[in-house]
Design a protein around this motif. Structure first.
Motif, PDB file in Angstrom:
ATOM      1  N   TYR A  33       0.835  -1.199   0.000  1.00  0.00           N
ATOM      2  CA  TYR A  33       0.000   0.000   0.000  1.00  0.00           C
ATOM      3  C   TYR A  33       0.868   1.247   0.000  1.00  0.00           C
ATOM      4  O   TYR A  33       2.015   1.218   0.444  1.00  0.00           O
ATOM      5  N   TYR A  35       0.379   5.232   1.517  1.00  0.00           N
ATOM      6  CA  TYR A  35      -0.384   6.208   2.276  1.00  0.00           C
ATOM      7  C   TYR A  35       0.404   7.520   2.270  1.00  0.00           C
ATOM      8  O   TYR A  35       1.620   7.526   2.140  1.00  0.00           O
ATOM      9  N   PRO A  42      -3.986  14.067   7.586  1.00  0.00           N
ATOM     10  CA  PRO A  42      -3.202  12.991   8.196  1.00  0.00           C
ATOM     11  C   PRO A  42      -3.562  11.611   7.674  1.00  0.00           C
ATOM     12  O   PRO A  42      -4.735  11.297   7.514  1.00  0.00           O
ATOM     13  N   LEU A  43      -2.580  10.795   7.376  1.00  0.00           N
ATOM     14  CA  LEU A  43      -2.689   9.387   7.006  1.00  0.00           C
ATOM     15  C   LEU A  43      -3.858   9.079   6.062  1.00  0.00           C
ATOM     16  O   LEU A  43      -4.915   8.595   6.461  1.00  0.00           O
ATOM     17  N   PHE A  45      -5.105   7.077   2.608  1.00  0.00           N
ATOM     18  CA  PHE A  45      -4.835   5.961   1.721  1.00  0.00           C
ATOM     19  C   PHE A  45      -4.725   6.441   0.283  1.00  0.00           C
ATOM     20  O   PHE A  45      -5.496   7.303  -0.156  1.00  0.00           O
ATOM     21  N   ASP A  56      -7.059  -1.157  -5.282  1.00  0.00           N
ATOM     22  CA  ASP A  56      -7.853   0.011  -4.921  1.00  0.00           C
ATOM     23  C   ASP A  56      -7.032   1.255  -5.194  1.00  0.00           C
ATOM     24  O   ASP A  56      -5.819   1.275  -4.964  1.00  0.00           O
ATOM     25  N   TYR A 101      -4.678  -9.367   8.731  1.00  0.00           N
ATOM     26  CA  TYR A 101      -5.236  -8.054   8.486  1.00  0.00           C
ATOM     27  C   TYR A 101      -4.233  -6.947   8.790  1.00  0.00           C
ATOM     28  O   TYR A 101      -4.393  -5.832   8.335  1.00  0.00           O
ATOM     29  N   GLN A 103      -1.460  -4.288   8.967  1.00  0.00           N
ATOM     30  CA  GLN A 103      -0.631  -3.557   8.024  1.00  0.00           C
ATOM     31  C   GLN A 103       0.535  -2.929   8.778  1.00  0.00           C
ATOM     32  O   GLN A 103       0.352  -2.274   9.794  1.00  0.00           O
ATOM     33  N   PHE A 105       3.933  -0.451   8.518  1.00  0.00           N
ATOM     34  CA  PHE A 105       4.377   0.704   7.763  1.00  0.00           C
ATOM     35  C   PHE A 105       5.890   0.788   7.686  1.00  0.00           C
ATOM     36  O   PHE A 105       6.590   0.477   8.651  1.00  0.00           O
TER      37      PHE A 105
ATOM     38  N   ASN B  31     -14.801  -4.243   9.574  1.00  0.00           N
ATOM     39  CA  ASN B  31     -14.703  -5.355  10.520  1.00  0.00           C
ATOM     40  C   ASN B  31     -13.331  -5.480  11.184  1.00  0.00           C
ATOM     41  O   ASN B  31     -13.054  -6.460  11.889  1.00  0.00           O
ATOM     42  N   TYR B  32     -12.477  -4.501  10.947  1.00  0.00           N
ATOM     43  CA  TYR B  32     -11.134  -4.559  11.531  1.00  0.00           C
ATOM     44  C   TYR B  32     -10.753  -3.161  11.976  1.00  0.00           C
ATOM     45  O   TYR B  32     -10.886  -2.199  11.209  1.00  0.00           O
ATOM     46  N   TYR B  36      -2.722   2.721  15.981  1.00  0.00           N
ATOM     47  CA  TYR B  36      -1.309   2.975  15.703  1.00  0.00           C
ATOM     48  C   TYR B  36      -0.793   4.075  16.605  1.00  0.00           C
ATOM     49  O   TYR B  36      -1.500   5.040  16.905  1.00  0.00           O
ATOM     50  N   GLN B  38       2.327   6.840  16.825  1.00  0.00           N
ATOM     51  CA  GLN B  38       3.332   7.475  15.988  1.00  0.00           C
ATOM     52  C   GLN B  38       4.085   8.531  16.784  1.00  0.00           C
ATOM     53  O   GLN B  38       3.482   9.477  17.294  1.00  0.00           O
ATOM     54  N   PRO B  44       4.013   5.163  11.682  1.00  0.00           N
ATOM     55  CA  PRO B  44       2.975   4.636  12.571  1.00  0.00           C
ATOM     56  C   PRO B  44       3.283   3.170  12.904  1.00  0.00           C
ATOM     57  O   PRO B  44       3.619   2.381  12.019  1.00  0.00           O
ATOM     58  N   LEU B  46       1.807  -0.318  14.723  1.00  0.00           N
ATOM     59  CA  LEU B  46       0.615  -1.017  15.190  1.00  0.00           C
ATOM     60  C   LEU B  46       0.816  -1.439  16.638  1.00  0.00           C
ATOM     61  O   LEU B  46       1.801  -2.101  16.973  1.00  0.00           O
ATOM     62  N   ASP B  49      -5.083  -4.225  17.982  1.00  0.00           N
ATOM     63  CA  ASP B  49      -6.181  -4.194  17.024  1.00  0.00           C
ATOM     64  C   ASP B  49      -7.306  -5.085  17.518  1.00  0.00           C
ATOM     65  O   ASP B  49      -7.128  -5.881  18.458  1.00  0.00           O
ATOM     66  N   PHE B  89      -3.488   6.985  16.416  1.00  0.00           N
ATOM     67  CA  PHE B  89      -4.469   6.978  15.331  1.00  0.00           C
ATOM     68  C   PHE B  89      -5.314   5.709  15.403  1.00  0.00           C
ATOM     69  O   PHE B  89      -4.768   4.605  15.527  1.00  0.00           O
ATOM     70  N   ALA B  98      -7.521  -4.741   2.765  1.00  0.00           N
ATOM     71  CA  ALA B  98      -8.364  -3.586   2.463  1.00  0.00           C
ATOM     72  C   ALA B  98      -7.714  -2.318   2.992  1.00  0.00           C
ATOM     73  O   ALA B  98      -6.936  -2.355   3.941  1.00  0.00           O
ATOM     74  N   LYS B  99      -8.045  -1.195   2.403  1.00  0.00           N
ATOM     75  CA  LYS B  99      -7.457   0.070   2.828  1.00  0.00           C
ATOM     76  C   LYS B  99      -7.866   0.391   4.256  1.00  0.00           C
ATOM     77  O   LYS B  99      -8.951   0.052   4.708  1.00  0.00           O
ATOM     78  N   LEU B 100      -6.973   1.065   4.944  1.00  0.00           N
ATOM     79  CA  LEU B 100      -7.273   1.591   6.266  1.00  0.00           C
ATOM     80  C   LEU B 100      -7.755   3.027   6.116  1.00  0.00           C
ATOM     81  O   LEU B 100      -7.114   3.833   5.434  1.00  0.00           O
ATOM     82  N   PHE B 102      -8.233   6.247   8.374  1.00  0.00           N
ATOM     83  CA  PHE B 102      -7.735   6.694   9.670  1.00  0.00           C
ATOM     84  C   PHE B 102      -8.555   7.843  10.237  1.00  0.00           C
ATOM     85  O   PHE B 102      -9.106   8.673   9.501  1.00  0.00           O
ATOM     86  N   LYS B 104      -8.265  11.362  12.624  1.00  0.00           N
ATOM     87  CA  LYS B 104      -7.321  12.475  12.508  1.00  0.00           C
ATOM     88  C   LYS B 104      -6.238  12.478  13.573  1.00  0.00           C
ATOM     89  O   LYS B 104      -5.331  13.296  13.516  1.00  0.00           O
TER      90      LYS B 104
END
Lengths: 114, 112
Positions: A33, A35, A42-43, A45, A56, A101, A103, A105, B31-32, B36, B38, B44, B46, B49, B89, B98-100, B102, B104
């Protein structure tokens, strides 16, 4: 050892020029990905790839083009750079196999466009 | 799409107390829900979760709660330390690869 490598760490470009941001991951992940993080947004995608195929795209501008030459590489080409493109660009990766799931960075590339 | 709202934007607490950050999401298909941390000039990272099949998850001084009906999830940091000072975050996604999306961010400051 860093598992996600991004090059360069810092990048200064002039308006109108073109740059390529490099990302390599050594986590054995199949999804990668991009970002973007700036003071204004901020952050956010940008793109996702799975098995080197675009999954995507949330970037409105065609000036941003991801490039995947190998399954653990996802570079980002940015053309006709604008000052508004100044941001830190983070590459991330995840593993779909076994229902992964999470991710992770990379360290980011901080781009400044003058 | 998905929208994630995160509050508060700034949180100041005393060392040893608890800190709570709340997020809401719009898309019931999400669903997830990762969190994070930073630090300045860093990426960032993890920290914890939760997936939609759980309501609570705890690890090393961090607790995440998920209320699917209210579309709300929260991070609770117990016994805060100065090292917990950072941006936090929340994010939401529809699962694997799938895309995250976030929030702010929340700037947490822990005063000793």
């Amino acid at each position: 050892d860093p598992k996600i490598i991004q090059k360069p760490k810092y990048l200064v470009a002039v308006t109108g020029s073109e740059k390529i941001l490099i990302c390599e991951q050594y986590l054995g992940h199949n999804a990668m990905y991009w970002y973007r993080q700036s003071a204004k947004k901020p952050l956010e995608f940008m793109f996702s790839y799975s098995y080197q195929k675009l999954m995507d795209n949330q970037t409105a501008s065609s000036r941003f083009q991801p490039q995947s030459s190998k399954k653990n590489h996802l570079d980002l080409q940015i053309t006709a750079l604008k000052p508004d493109d100044s941001a830190t660009y983070f590459c991330a990766s995840s593993q779909e196999r076994l229902g992964g799931y999470e991710q992770y960075f990379g360290p980011g590339t901080r781009l400044t466009v003058l | 799409g998905e929208q994630v709202e995160q509050l508060p934007s700034i949180l100041r607490v005393q060392e040893g107390s608890s800190a709570s950050i709340n997020c809401t999401y719009e898309n019931s298909a999400s669903n997830y829900f990762p969190w994070y941390k930073q630090e300045p000039g860093e990426n960032p990272k993890l920290i914890i979760d939760i997936r939609s099949n759980m309501e609570r998850k705890q690890t090393q001084g961090l607790i995440v709660l998920l209320d699917k009906k209210a579309k709300r999830f929260s991070l609770h940091i117990t016994d805060t330390q100065p090292g917990d000072s950072a941006m936090y975050f929340c994010a939401a996604s529809r699962g694997s690869n799938a895309k995250l999306t976030f929030g702010k961010g929340t700037k947490l400051s822990v005063k000793s």
